[in-house]
Design an enzyme around this catalytic site. Structure first.
Site, mmCIF file in Angstrom:
data_model
loop_
_atom_site.group_PDB
_atom_site.id
_atom_site.type_symbol
_atom_site.label_atom_id
_atom_site.label_comp_id
_atom_site.label_asym_id
_atom_site.label_seq_id
_atom_site.Cartn_x
_atom_site.Cartn_y
_atom_site.Cartn_z
ATOM 1 N N ASP A 2 10.376 1.763 -3.160
ATOM 2 C CA ASP A 2 9.162 2.355 -3.738
ATOM 3 C C ASP A 2 8.911 3.847 -3.492
ATOM 4 O O ASP A 2 8.354 4.504 -4.349
ATOM 5 C CB ASP A 2 7.944 1.563 -3.230
ATOM 6 C CG ASP A 2 6.696 1.770 -4.068
ATOM 7 O OD1 ASP A 2 6.773 1.576 -5.291
ATOM 8 O OD2 ASP A 2 5.652 2.136 -3.513
ATOM 9 N N THR A 39 11.067 -2.522 -7.598
ATOM 10 C CA THR A 39 11.457 -3.388 -6.482
ATOM 11 C C THR A 39 12.521 -4.388 -6.923
ATOM 12 O O THR A 39 13.553 -4.557 -6.267
ATOM 13 C CB THR A 39 10.216 -4.124 -5.929
ATOM 14 O OG1 THR A 39 9.265 -3.143 -5.501
ATOM 15 C CG2 THR A 39 10.581 -5.010 -4.748
ATOM 16 N N ARG A 55 -5.374 -1.904 -5.569
ATOM 17 C CA ARG A 55 -5.901 -0.608 -5.146
ATOM 18 C C ARG A 55 -7.160 -0.242 -5.931
ATOM 19 O O ARG A 55 -7.395 -0.748 -7.012
ATOM 20 C CB ARG A 55 -4.845 0.480 -5.313
ATOM 21 C CG ARG A 55 -3.874 0.545 -4.141
ATOM 22 C CD ARG A 55 -2.867 1.668 -4.304
ATOM 23 N NE ARG A 55 -2.023 1.477 -5.467
ATOM 24 C CZ ARG A 55 -2.143 2.152 -6.597
ATOM 25 N NH1 ARG A 55 -3.043 3.108 -6.711
ATOM 26 N NH2 ARG A 55 -1.335 1.902 -7.603
#
Ligand SMILES: Nc1ncnc2c1ncn2[C@@H]1O[C@H](COP(=O)(O)OP(=O)(O)O)[C@@H](O)[C@H]1O
Ligand SMILES: C=C(OP(=O)(O)O)C(=O)O
Ligand SMILES: [Ca+2]
Ligand SMILES: [Mn+2]
Length: 669
Positions: free
Chosen positions: A388, A374, A187
């Site tokens: 998540d 996770t 990101r």
């Protein structure tokens, strides 16, 4: 085998007599087939009569019509404005809706949209059109071209699109779709912008520590037009209409318009997939993403600092992505939107994994990226609600998503069998390296990035809980991957401590791929998700405190990072030990353990956890150099204190007393 012989009544394969005579293996497909004549030698089809005359007709038999994702008309399609008697209404409604989404805001002409693959719609230009009466000034070349809409394609169709048209797309040995996300493999939080308008100015968290970097409405529209024009300039765009949030009362309809099949399959996996009936009645989306992928923003545009821009406009209910193809931007962008919408409905949005035991006991796993949400929520002995993003409402928990996004670096079948087995047909595998010939993936290979990922529908985990909802949480587990190696592997928290650590949102990882980074780098990210929250952290903290108190949930701090020394001298706590610790939390056995309190952080450490060597439970024990331990602990405590300074002037909830307690729950030194 089957191509070389034929099956006898006893089930064995043999060549027919004809094969020996003509030295050509001949397949007998029917019992009592007549002996070959000269005309038969090159024509083996002695089976029932065929119902095609040409190869094209044969191919046309291969595919059965299945509404609603396949093109409505072979070789044609439905063009906007032509509502002939053969045009199914649902397809037209969908196209009208997409057309409205893709319309330019400054020109009155939207794109001409056609449903289906351009390669199967070559004759589209000949479809008679209703003349449109547009002001001449509004007509531009872009309004004259056709854009094909590939709406909610199936995974198989998306595989074909990706493999045919997107470089770097391959099928792996287990059937997953390997893709490359391009220059960006993670990101870009610095390129995130949020529109500041009259409403959001007062509602959102701005300023120091906030992830919300402002942009104005006008700039948003500039970027929106840029993305929409780019998408409209393509031969085809992918459109996903899907849902977020398994709580039916608080479900959000999202539309994702993207340039790549990879993005469409990713979101197909990550969002909740509507049934064909739900899709038929989808209507207008509540939120729309325009993902222009590799097409950059214009760096000379106000507020832009690079060629990547990820823009959220809550008023318009739209998001624009320019200059990055990292798919995680879409899922985390929508998560940000949920962090705005849900608290308005008194629902707490959580950056956490969530699972449930056989007795209905729910656990939340908060943590920053790479801390184990996770991995630890995917537990063979428990039902997976999600890995998540969740909501905690008056009635319990619900997953926001319909899929999981697992880190793949060093993935092994032995340690993480459920994730391993989920990597099969339908799963998107990002940026992994595989053998050119066997297509076997090498999960240890970081050549493309350390952040290799698998995105799969949640039902690929065998014990997933569908629908992904559960009762109120019993345990709230805060995960920190402490590369300093001074936090205990497990400690029990009181409510004030839980709030202190929730607001701090600490982790320290070592950037394995960065040259020269040897020291662990501390990260503090409020609510374990500062990059996604929209309101001030204390708003979420107050809601969490209230809910934990009302439900009597217990808070825990679990260090999934280093033990016996910092990164470099100590080692990462074995996943098997962390799993044992988590088991003891779930079973309730840890509630009955005896505890001792640590210095400085005042954390309650159990003296024993089944299956975990007791030496590692008190971190100082595991360090050889006790002085180094104390120095490191003090260093970390200082970092916590500095970080918390921004929050000391805020009240958490209506209760001044809780605020006092939270402030006192930090390190004492
Ligand atoms: N003790 C441990 N506990 C949890 N994860 C561990 C541990 N040791 C190593 N790992 C690895 O750390 C990574 C955790 O990542 P992941 O579960 O994807 O984090 P998140 O979902 O919070 O971003 C996985 O690759 C996992 O195999
Ligand atoms: C996709 C992400 O989630 P996580 O690393 O928490 O799994 C992310 O933070 O980009
Ligand atoms: Ca994350
Ligand atoms: Mn994760």
């Amino acid at each position: 085998m089957a191509g070389n012989g034929n099956e006898n009544t006893d089930g064995e394969f043999s060549f027919s007599a004809a094969a020996a005579r003509d030295a050509l293996p001949r397949i007998t497909t029917e019992k009592g087939a007549k002996s070959p004549t000269s005309a038969d030698v090159c024509h083996d089809d002695t089976a029932s009569r065929v119902n095609f005359q040409t190869i094209d007709e044969l191919h046309s038999l291969q595919k059965k019509r299945s509404a609603p994702t396949t093109p409505l008309k072979e070789g044609g399609g439905v063009v906007m404005g032509t509502s002939g008697p053969t045009t199914p209404v649902s397809g037209e409604t969908m196209l009208q809706s997409v057309s409205a989404s893709l319309a330019s805001l400054t020109r009155e002409t939207g794109p001409k949209l056609i449903r289906g693959d351009p390669t199967s719609a070559a004759k589209v230009a000949h479809v008679p059109q209703t003349p449109t009466s547009l002001p001449a000034a509004d007509v531009s070349d872009s309004a004259l071209k056709f854009t094909h809409v590939l709406h909610n394609l199936s995974p198989a169709e998306l595989y074909e699109q990706a493999i045919k048209y997107e470089k770097g797309s391959f099928v792996t040995s287990t059937g997953a779709l390997a893709t490359l996300s391009g220059a960006k493999t993670g990101r870009s939080p610095k390129d995130k912008r949020v529109v500041k308008d009259e409403t959001t100015e007062s509602e959102l968290w701005w300023g120091k520590g906030s992830p919300n970097i402002e942009m104005d409405e006008q700039t948003f529209l500039v970027n929106r037009e840029r993305a929409v024009d780019y998408l409209n300039s393509l031969d085809k765009v992918f459109v996903n209409d899907q849902y977020l949030n398994w709580d039916p009362e608080n479900r959000i309809k999202v539309r994702i318009v993207s340039a790549r099949a990879y993005h469409s399959l990713f979101m197909h996996n990550m969002c909740i997939r509507p049934t064909p009936e739900e899709l038929e009645n989808f209507g207008t989306p509540d939120f729309t993403i325009f993902n222009a992928g590799k097409f950059p923003c214009n760096r000379y545009t106000h507020y832009m600092t690079s060629s990547t821009s990820v823009d959220i406009n809550l008023g318009r209910r739209e998001m624009v992505i320019l200059g990055t193809q990292y798919a995680g931007e879409m899922k985390k962008g929508l998560f940000g939107v949920m962090h705005y919408l849900m608290p308005k409905r008194k629902i707490l949005s959580l950056h956490s994994g969530c699972n449930m035991g056989k007795d209905g006991d729910v656990a939340l796993f908060f943590g920053l990226s790479g801390t184990g949400k996770t991995t630890l929520s995917t537990d063979h002995n428990r039902y997976l609600i999600g890995d998540d993003e969740h909501c905690w409402s008056e009635t319990g928990v619900s997953n926001i998503e319909g899929g999981c996004y697992a880190k793949c670096i060093d993935l092994s079948r032995e340690k993480e069998p459920d994730i391993w087995n989920a990597i099969k047909f339908g799963t998107v595998l990002e940026n992994v390296v595989f053998d050119e010939h066997t297509r076997e993936v090498d999960y240890t290979d970081k050549s493309v990035t350390e952040n290799t990922r698998a995105a799969y529908p949640i039902e690929y985990i065998p014990n997933s809980k569908i629908p992904c909802v559960g009762p109120h949480p019993k345990n709230v587990i805060l995960l920190a991957c402490d590369a300093f190696g001074v936090l205990p592997p497990i400690s029990k928290l009181n409510l004030a401590q839980t709030m202190y650590h929730f607001i701090s949102g600490y982790t320290a990882l070592v950037a394995g791929t960065e040259e020269g980074v040897k020291e662990p780098r501390a990260t503090f990210s409020a609510c374990f998700g500062a990059a996604f929250i929209m309101l001030h952290p204390t708003k979420y903290a107050a809601m969490l405190a209230e809910k934990m108190q009302a439900q009597g949930a217990t808070g825990w701090l679990v260090n999934t990072g280093w033990s016996g020394g910092s990164y470099g001298s100590g080692s990462r706590i074995k996943l098997a030990y962390t799993r044992k610790i988590i088991d003891a939390i779930h079973s309730g056995s840890l509630l009955n353990a005896t505890y001792q309190k640590t210095e400085i952080f005042g954390l309650e450490i159990p003296n024993e956890v089944e299956g975990v060597p007791s030496e590692i439970l008190e971190p100082m024990n595991a360090w050889e150099d006790k002085e180094a331990y104390t120095d490191t602990l003090l260093k970390l405590a200082g970092l916590f204190r500095n970080n918390f300074e921004t929050f000391t002037s805020h009240t958490i909830g209506d209760d001044g007393k809780l605020t006092e307690e939270i402030l006192a729950a930090g390190p004492n030194f």
